[in-house]
Motif scaffolding. Structure first.
Motif, PDB file in Angstrom:
ATOM      1  N   GLY A  17       0.807  -1.217   0.000  1.00  9.96           N
ATOM      2  CA  GLY A  17       0.000   0.000   0.000  1.00  9.96           C
ATOM      3  C   GLY A  17       0.838   1.263   0.000  1.00  9.96           C
ATOM      4  N   PHE A  18       2.147   1.134  -0.137  1.00  9.40           N
ATOM      5  CA  PHE A  18       3.047   2.277  -0.154  1.00  9.40           C
ATOM      6  C   PHE A  18       3.406   2.649  -1.592  1.00  9.40           C
ATOM      7  CE2 PHE A  18       4.469   0.339   4.029  1.00  9.40           C
ATOM      8  CZ  PHE A  18       3.717   1.205   4.796  1.00  9.40           C
ATOM      9  N   CYS A  19       3.531   3.951  -1.819  1.00 11.31           N
ATOM     10  CA  CYS A  19       3.903   4.466  -3.132  1.00 11.31           C
ATOM     11  C   CYS A  19       5.351   4.076  -3.434  1.00 11.31           C
ATOM     12  CB  CYS A  19       3.736   5.983  -3.146  1.00 11.31           C
ATOM     13  SG  CYS A  19       4.261   6.759  -4.680  1.00 11.31           S
ATOM     14  N   TYR A  20       5.596   3.625  -4.662  1.00 11.60           N
ATOM     15  CA  TYR A  20       6.960   3.276  -5.068  1.00 11.60           C
ATOM     16  C   TYR A  20       7.884   4.501  -5.072  1.00 11.60           C
ATOM     17  CZ  TYR A  20       5.287  -1.273  -6.742  1.00 11.60           C
ATOM     18  OH  TYR A  20       4.749  -2.536  -6.832  1.00 11.60           O
ATOM     19  N   GLY A  21       7.331   5.669  -5.351  1.00 12.03           N
ATOM     20  CA  GLY A  21       8.151   6.876  -5.437  1.00 12.03           C
ATOM     21  C   GLY A  21       8.473   7.500  -4.094  1.00 12.03           C
ATOM     22  N   CYS A  22       7.435   7.786  -3.298  1.00 14.23           N
ATOM     23  CA  CYS A  22       7.645   8.544  -2.051  1.00 14.23           C
ATOM     24  C   CYS A  22       7.516   7.700  -0.784  1.00 14.23           C
ATOM     25  CB  CYS A  22       6.673   9.718  -1.978  1.00 14.23           C
ATOM     26  SG  CYS A  22       4.937   9.241  -1.760  1.00 14.23           S
ATOM     27  N   GLY A  23       7.013   6.487  -0.900  1.00  9.18           N
ATOM     28  CA  GLY A  23       6.923   5.620   0.271  1.00  9.18           C
ATOM     29  C   GLY A  23       5.726   5.865   1.171  1.00  9.18           C
ATOM     30  N   ARG A  24       4.814   6.766   0.765  1.00 15.09           N
ATOM     31  CA  ARG A  24       3.642   7.053   1.605  1.00 15.09           C
ATOM     32  C   ARG A  24       2.472   6.159   1.229  1.00 15.09           C
ATOM     33  NH1 ARG A  24       2.445  13.176   0.555  1.00 15.09           N
ATOM     34  NH2 ARG A  24       2.843  12.460  -1.560  1.00 15.09           N
ATOM     35  N   ASN A  25       1.565   5.979   2.201  1.00 19.98           N
ATOM     36  CA  ASN A  25       0.304   5.310   1.891  1.00 19.98           C
ATOM     37  C   ASN A  25      -0.747   6.378   1.589  1.00 19.98           C
ATOM     38  OD1 ASN A  25      -0.900   6.222   4.343  1.00 19.98           O
ATOM     39  ND2 ASN A  25      -0.073   4.454   5.439  1.00 19.98           N
ATOM     40  N   ASN A  26      -1.929   5.957   1.166  1.00 19.50           N
ATOM     41  CA  ASN A  26      -2.962   6.916   0.755  1.00 19.50           C
ATOM     42  C   ASN A  26      -3.399   7.835   1.889  1.00 19.50           C
ATOM     43  OD1 ASN A  26      -2.950   6.118  -1.910  1.00 19.50           O
ATOM     44  ND2 ASN A  26      -4.574   4.605  -1.621  1.00 19.50           N
ATOM     45  N   GLU A  27      -3.479   7.319   3.108  1.00 22.43           N
ATOM     46  CA  GLU A  27      -3.874   8.158   4.241  1.00 22.43           C
ATOM     47  C   GLU A  27      -2.839   9.250   4.497  1.00 22.43           C
ATOM     48  OE1 GLU A  27      -6.836   8.213   5.838  1.00 22.43           O
ATOM     49  OE2 GLU A  27      -7.371   6.776   4.274  1.00 22.43           O
ATOM     50  N   GLU A  28      -1.578   8.899   4.391  1.00 25.59           N
ATOM     51  CA  GLU A  28      -0.523   9.895   4.595  1.00 25.59           C
ATOM     52  C   GLU A  28      -0.562  10.957   3.493  1.00 25.59           C
ATOM     53  OE1 GLU A  28       2.843   7.190   6.811  1.00 25.59           O
ATOM     54  OE2 GLU A  28       2.527   6.931   4.662  1.00 25.59           O
ATOM     55  N   LYS A  29      -0.822  10.550   2.277  1.00 22.36           N
ATOM     56  CA  LYS A  29      -0.928  11.507   1.167  1.00 22.36           C
ATOM     57  C   LYS A  29      -2.056  12.503   1.436  1.00 22.36           C
ATOM     58  CE  LYS A  29       0.767   8.307  -2.316  1.00 22.36           C
ATOM     59  NZ  LYS A  29       0.420   7.544  -3.524  1.00 22.36           N
ATOM     60  N   LYS A  30      -3.185  12.003   1.909  1.00 17.83           N
ATOM     61  CA  LYS A  30      -4.311  12.883   2.224  1.00 17.83           C
ATOM     62  C   LYS A  30      -3.952  13.844   3.351  1.00 17.83           C
ATOM     63  CE  LYS A  30      -7.804   9.496   0.930  1.00 17.83           C
ATOM     64  NZ  LYS A  30      -8.798   8.553   1.458  1.00 17.83           N
ATOM     65  N   LYS A  31      -3.285  13.329   4.379  1.00 16.44           N
ATOM     66  CA  LYS A  31      -2.954  14.163   5.538  1.00 16.44           C
ATOM     67  C   LYS A  31      -1.999  15.291   5.154  1.00 16.44           C
ATOM     68  CE  LYS A  31      -2.083  14.050  10.367  1.00 16.44           C
ATOM     69  NZ  LYS A  31      -2.477  13.399  11.570  1.00 16.44           N
ATOM     70  N   TRP A  32      -1.085  15.045   4.223  1.00 14.81           N
ATOM     71  CA  TRP A  32      -0.159  16.091   3.775  1.00 14.81           C
ATOM     72  C   TRP A  32      -0.908  17.282   3.197  1.00 14.81           C
ATOM     73  CZ3 TRP A  32       4.941  17.468   3.611  1.00 14.81           C
ATOM     74  CH2 TRP A  32       5.842  16.582   4.198  1.00 14.81           C
ATOM     75  N   LYS A  33      -2.040  17.046   2.571  1.00 16.28           N
ATOM     76  CA  LYS A  33      -2.801  18.103   1.901  1.00 16.28           C
ATOM     77  C   LYS A  33      -3.663  18.927   2.849  1.00 16.28           C
ATOM     78  CE  LYS A  33      -2.941  15.602  -2.442  1.00 16.28           C
ATOM     79  NZ  LYS A  33      -3.774  14.967  -3.455  1.00 16.28           N
ATOM     80  N   GLN A  34      -3.891  18.439   4.046  1.00 15.93           N
ATOM     81  CA  GLN A  34      -4.746  19.135   4.994  1.00 15.93           C
ATOM     82  C   GLN A  34      -4.010  20.315   5.625  1.00 15.93           C
ATOM     83  OE1 GLN A  34      -5.824  16.037   7.741  1.00 15.93           O
ATOM     84  NE2 GLN A  34      -7.212  15.059   6.296  1.00 15.93           N
ATOM     85  N   GLU A  35      -4.668  21.463   5.651  1.00 16.37           N
ATOM     86  CA  GLU A  35      -4.062  22.660   6.245  1.00 16.37           C
ATOM     87  C   GLU A  35      -3.764  22.487   7.728  1.00 16.37           C
ATOM     88  OE1 GLU A  35      -5.896  26.425   5.390  1.00 16.37           O
ATOM     89  OE2 GLU A  35      -6.452  25.762   3.381  1.00 16.37           O
ATOM     90  N   SER A  36      -4.531  21.634   8.399  1.00 18.36           N
ATOM     91  CA  SER A  36      -4.364  21.446   9.841  1.00 18.36           C
ATOM     92  C   SER A  36      -3.186  20.535  10.200  1.00 18.36           C
ATOM     93  CB  SER A  36      -5.647  20.873  10.442  1.00 18.36           C
ATOM     94  OG  SER A  36      -5.929  19.602   9.878  1.00 18.36           O
ATOM     95  N   THR A  37      -2.553  19.928   9.214  1.00 19.17           N
ATOM     96  CA  THR A  37      -1.435  19.026   9.488  1.00 19.17           C
ATOM     97  C   THR A  37      -0.210  19.833   9.914  1.00 19.17           C
ATOM     98  OG1 THR A  37      -2.283  17.430   7.892  1.00 19.17           O
ATOM     99  CG2 THR A  37       0.018  17.201   8.516  1.00 19.17           C
ATOM    100  N   SER A  38       0.353  19.461  11.048  1.00 21.93           N
ATOM    101  CA  SER A  38       1.472  20.222  11.612  1.00 21.93           C
ATOM    102  C   SER A  38       2.789  19.912  10.901  1.00 21.93           C
ATOM    103  CB  SER A  38       1.631  19.903  13.100  1.00 21.93           C
ATOM    104  OG  SER A  38       2.115  18.581  13.269  1.00 21.93           O
ATOM    105  N   ASN A  39       3.708  20.856  10.994  1.00 26.15           N
ATOM    106  CA  ASN A  39       5.047  20.641  10.450  1.00 26.15           C
ATOM    107  C   ASN A  39       5.759  19.506  11.185  1.00 26.15           C
ATOM    108  OD1 ASN A  39       4.866  22.589   8.459  1.00 26.15           O
ATOM    109  ND2 ASN A  39       5.797  24.176   9.710  1.00 26.15           N
ATOM    110  N   GLN A  40       5.465  19.354  12.464  1.00 32.23           N
ATOM    111  CA  GLN A  40       6.067  18.261  13.232  1.00 32.23           C
ATOM    112  C   GLN A  40       5.642  16.918  12.650  1.00 32.23           C
ATOM    113  OE1 GLN A  40       8.349  18.362  15.878  1.00 32.23           O
ATOM    114  NE2 GLN A  40       8.449  16.187  15.373  1.00 32.23           N
ATOM    115  N   TRP A  41       4.342  16.776  12.338  1.00 34.13           N
ATOM    116  CA  TRP A  41       3.860  15.528  11.747  1.00 34.13           C
ATOM    117  C   TRP A  41       4.544  15.296  10.399  1.00 34.13           C
ATOM    118  CZ3 TRP A  41       1.796  13.778   7.275  1.00 34.13           C
ATOM    119  CH2 TRP A  41       1.322  12.463   7.286  1.00 34.13           C
TER     120      TRP A  41
END
Length: 82
Positions: A17-41
Motif C-alpha cells: 500500500g506504499f507508493c513506489y516513489g515517495c513511500g507514503r500510503n494513501n492516508e498519509e498523502k491525504k494528511k499532507w494536503k490538509q491545512e491542519s497538518t502540523s510541520n512536526q507531523w
C-alpha cells in the motif's frame, strides 16, 4: 513550509500500500494536503517514509526530493520537460 515528498512516481505497491516513489500510503498523502497538518507531523512522516525505502529506491527518493526542494520540481518532471 515543508515540501511534499511526492516525486511524481505515483504507483502504489499492491501488497504494502506504499507508493513506489515517495513511500507514503494513501492516508498519509491525504494528511499532507490538509491545512491542519502540523510541520512536526510532516517532519516525522518524512523520517518514517525514508525508513520504508531501501537501496536504489531510497537513493532515488533522496536525490529527487533534494532536487525538488532546491528547484521546485522533481527529477522525473524535469526529465519530462526536456
Amino acid at each position: 513550509m515543508i515540501i511534499s515528498p511526492c516525486i511524481s512516481i505515483c504507483k502504489t505497491d499492491p501488497q504494502t500500500g506504499f507508493c513506489y516513489g515517495c513511500g507514503r500510503n494513501n492516508e498519509e498523502k491525504k494528511k499532507w494536503k490538509q491545512e491542519s497538518t502540523s510541520n512536526q507531523w510532516k517532519n516525522d512522516n518524512l523520517t518514517h517514509i525514508q525508513k520504508r525505502l531501501t537501496g536504489w529506491q531510497l537513493e532515488s527518493f533522496k536525490d529527487s526530493y533534494k532536487h525538488k526542494i532546491e528547484n521546485g520540481i522533481s527529477l522525473f518532471k524535469k526529465n519530462l520537460i526536456k
